[in-house]
Each structure stands twice: as C-alpha cells, then as structure tokens.
Design an enzyme around this catalytic site. Sequence first.
Site, mmCIF file in Angstrom:
data_model
loop_
_atom_site.group_PDB
_atom_site.id
_atom_site.type_symbol
_atom_site.label_atom_id
_atom_site.label_comp_id
_atom_site.label_asym_id
_atom_site.label_seq_id
_atom_site.Cartn_x
_atom_site.Cartn_y
_atom_site.Cartn_z
ATOM 1 N N CYS A 164 0.805 -1.230 0.000
ATOM 2 C CA CYS A 164 0.000 0.000 0.000
ATOM 3 C C CYS A 164 0.834 1.274 0.000
ATOM 4 O O CYS A 164 0.284 2.368 -0.079
ATOM 5 C CB CYS A 164 -0.952 -0.008 1.202
ATOM 6 S SG CYS A 164 -2.083 -1.413 1.180
ATOM 7 N N HIS A 303 -2.401 8.321 6.331
ATOM 8 C CA HIS A 303 -2.671 7.012 5.734
ATOM 9 C C HIS A 303 -4.067 6.585 6.154
ATOM 10 O O HIS A 303 -4.843 6.105 5.337
ATOM 11 C CB HIS A 303 -1.611 6.009 6.202
ATOM 12 C CG HIS A 303 -1.690 4.692 5.509
ATOM 13 N ND1 HIS A 303 -1.649 4.570 4.142
ATOM 14 C CD2 HIS A 303 -1.806 3.424 5.999
ATOM 15 C CE1 HIS A 303 -1.737 3.286 3.805
ATOM 16 N NE2 HIS A 303 -1.840 2.569 4.912
ATOM 17 N N GLU A 314 -0.579 5.594 13.880
ATOM 18 C CA GLU A 314 -0.260 6.781 13.082
ATOM 19 C C GLU A 314 -0.427 8.038 13.933
ATOM 20 O O GLU A 314 0.376 8.976 13.835
ATOM 21 C CB GLU A 314 -1.129 6.865 11.831
ATOM 22 C CG GLU A 314 -0.723 8.013 10.916
ATOM 23 C CD GLU A 314 -1.408 8.006 9.565
ATOM 24 O OE1 GLU A 314 -0.976 8.765 8.678
ATOM 25 O OE2 GLU A 314 -2.382 7.246 9.379
ATOM 26 N N LYS A 335 -9.394 8.477 2.707
ATOM 27 C CA LYS A 335 -9.885 7.107 2.554
ATOM 28 C C LYS A 335 -11.290 6.966 3.143
ATOM 29 O O LYS A 335 -11.989 5.998 2.838
ATOM 30 C CB LYS A 335 -8.932 6.117 3.225
ATOM 31 C CG LYS A 335 -7.585 5.960 2.517
ATOM 32 C CD LYS A 335 -6.728 4.926 3.208
ATOM 33 C CE LYS A 335 -5.389 4.723 2.489
ATOM 34 N NZ LYS A 335 -4.469 5.840 2.662
ATOM 35 N N HIS A 340 -9.616 2.461 0.408
ATOM 36 C CA HIS A 340 -8.161 2.288 0.335
ATOM 37 C C HIS A 340 -7.799 1.748 -1.040
ATOM 38 O O HIS A 340 -8.115 0.598 -1.365
ATOM 39 C CB HIS A 340 -7.713 1.327 1.433
ATOM 40 C CG HIS A 340 -6.242 1.272 1.631
ATOM 41 N ND1 HIS A 340 -5.336 1.886 0.777
ATOM 42 C CD2 HIS A 340 -5.477 0.677 2.597
ATOM 43 C CE1 HIS A 340 -4.104 1.666 1.205
ATOM 44 N NE2 HIS A 340 -4.176 0.935 2.300
ATOM 45 N N PHE A 399 1.871 -3.331 4.010
ATOM 46 C CA PHE A 399 2.243 -4.651 4.518
ATOM 47 C C PHE A 399 3.717 -4.915 4.234
ATOM 48 O O PHE A 399 4.239 -4.523 3.195
ATOM 49 C CB PHE A 399 1.406 -5.736 3.820
ATOM 50 C CG PHE A 399 0.000 -5.879 4.330
ATOM 51 C CD1 PHE A 399 -0.513 -5.068 5.327
ATOM 52 C CD2 PHE A 399 -0.842 -6.851 3.787
ATOM 53 C CE1 PHE A 399 -1.807 -5.211 5.779
ATOM 54 C CE2 PHE A 399 -2.149 -7.003 4.228
ATOM 55 C CZ PHE A 399 -2.635 -6.193 5.221
#
Length: 412
Positions: A164, A303, A314, A335, A340, A399
């Site tokens: 991502c 994010h 975050e 998002k 996403h 990831f």
Amino acid sequence: MEKRRVVITGLGAVTPMGNDTKSLWKNVVAGKSGIDFVTKVDKDEFPTKIAAEVKDFDPTHYMEKKDARKMDPFTQYAVASSKMAVEDAKLTIDDSNAHRVGVWIGSGIGGMSTWEDQHEKYLNKGARRVSPFFVPMMIPDMAAGQVSIQLGAKGINSCTVTACASGANSIGDAFKSVQRGDVDYIIAGGTEAPISNMSFAGFSSAKALSTAEDPQKASRPFDKERDGFVMGEGAGILVLETLETALERGAHIYGEIVGYGATGDAYHITAPAEHGEGAARAMQHALDDAGINPNEIDYINAHGTSTALNDKYETEAIKTVLGDHAQNVSISSTKSMMGHLLGAAGGVEAIISVKSIEDGIIPPTINYENPDPDCDLDYVPNEARKQDVNVVVSNSFGFGGHNVALVFKKYE
C-alpha cells in the site's frame, strides 16, 4: 552536488470519486463518498459486501481498443491518468526530450483480474488456451511499461512494489531521480485494480476489511467504531519536473515536492510497529530531507485506513514527530470517502495534498462521529476547512513494514 528543485506541473486521476482530477477534488472537498455495494464480485460470497469501485470508465477514450484488450484494468487506469497528467502539464514529448522523460509508477498487486481469468481458463480448457498476453498483462511493472510505450517516454522506467506504499514510494523515488539529474521530467504515481474474488477472499480471511452494512458509513478513520478498511481501485499520476524546465516552458506549477522519507519496521508482515515507530522515522526523514521544521506543517494527509492499529499508531507517530504542534495541525484521511486504493493510494493522495496547497482547502474525514481516546488529534471531522496551506505531509504505509512520507510545499 547541488540538488535540483522539483515541481509538480501535471495531475491525472481515475478514482471512485471521479475519473479526472477536477471531479475527484470537487467530490473530496464536498465530503461525498464513492463507496457502495460491490459489483465486480458476488457480494453474497463474502462477509464484506462493499467496495470503492471506479465507475463509467471507458479505456477507449485514452487508447486504441486493440491496445486496451491487452491491458489489465490497473494498466488502463495508469495509461489514462498519465495521458491526463501530461496533457495537464502541457508537456510535449518528442525526439528532443524523450530520453529525459522518465516513468515511475507503482502497483501493489498488479493484474489480479487477469490472473483469475486466465487461471480459470487453464483449469477448464487447458494450458494451450492461456493467453500469450497473460504475463505482460499481469506483472505490476507493466503500467509503467505501457505508459512509456503510449507516450514515448524513454528515460528511466521503473515500478516500486511496496504494497500500500507503492504509489508514494514511486513518487519519492521519481522525485529523487529528477533531483539528482537522471531525468528532467518524470510521470509518477500509483495504480491498482484489486477488486477480485481472490483479493476479497484473502483480505476477508485476514479480517482486514470492514463488514459494515451501510456503504456510506463503512470507512471511518480515527473513529472509535472503525472495523476495517474498504477496498478501492484507481490511479493517481503526477508530472514532476525541474523548476528550470517548468519556468522555461511557462508551465503551471501546482506546488513543489521537497521531502521524501522511507523506512522499514522490521516487525511484522501485516501489523504496524508498536507506537508507530517506523512511521515516525519516515516522517522525520522526510522533514529532514526537506529542511522543514515540524511546526511549519499545516496539514497531514494521513494514511488513515480505518483499521484499529493503523489509526492508533499513526496518531502516536504524529505526536512523536510534531510534539506540541501535533495538537494544532490539521489531519484528515480521504480514505473515508474513497476507500483504500492500495498501491494507488499514495498517488491519489499526493494529488489531493497538492490541490489542498493550491486551493487552501483541507478535505474532511467523513464518518467521524465517535471520538477514540487513542486518536485524539484534529482530524478535520466531516466538513472541509478553508485554511492557508503551505506545507503538507502525506503518509503511506504498507504490509511488510513499508513506511513512506512525502513533503509538498507551496511554490515560491
């Protein structure tokens, strides 16, 4: 060696919020949601029933039909967005400059629908019925490859695959390529078309996706009731070039990219490092690269995935890097509106970051209704905010423990 200044002169996007940057920005500022019940898979087969799909996209508006047939949707999105961005930049690519024009477009997964279609053919009809275009349609670097072919860009041609974080990493890597003089112009961003049975099955098994019943309310970053991310698709592409060439051409300058930080968690294959340790280092590296003080940051495009650990850690990372200024900075997760976009997220969010600078508007985090004690900063809840924006940090994490922060600045 003196670092060259790098500016953004072109934007192009295909997204669940609209298939051009004007529509995308208008809908983001309005706080509209592009999330609905999924149509590209049978929703009754999965615990998750929703997705943020690209709508009414016709690839033949941007390429020949025969070429489109040889491209997976993730590549079609990238080609369309790249052509929009180059047209927006009013950049002519010809024999005089083609070798100085690069392409750097990331994708986290590549051609998932192509893989599924061809695997089904193989199982039902045998190996001889598998398309000779199977491999070049599936591999993640083919978006960059096809953009290069379609536009005649002969400079560095690359693809960063970091889940991502792919789009943001690609923009950062492209920025450095221009800054150090490898090319003068570069077409950069991310693209993804992951809405397929295998993707839905895999992310559902990992319990990463929201199972909310109301599509409009499903993605709720930083909200206490968040229960997972909503899968999206699309592409976001920027034209980066040297300040010198932009001035020579009389190009419109949206803003300047001034910082790039990338780190690894060395912690877990899917979970972020505790307390956002790796994310904080990426942000700090980006600020150091930009020569920006934390208290100069006006806006953070987070994010903000709407997952329990990401949003909590975050928030901690922002506090670590910004200190007391964390309480004053505006933060939002777009998002909440478009889901996403995986490897495309960083590209689309970079466009939003640049537009926030140009227009002095910070998009909202919609569906923020239930404050979470672990997420206690200013997430610009539910309505856009008019504010002078000079410096934006855009975060992307993936990831494998990939962390990326990009710093954009008002051009002066």
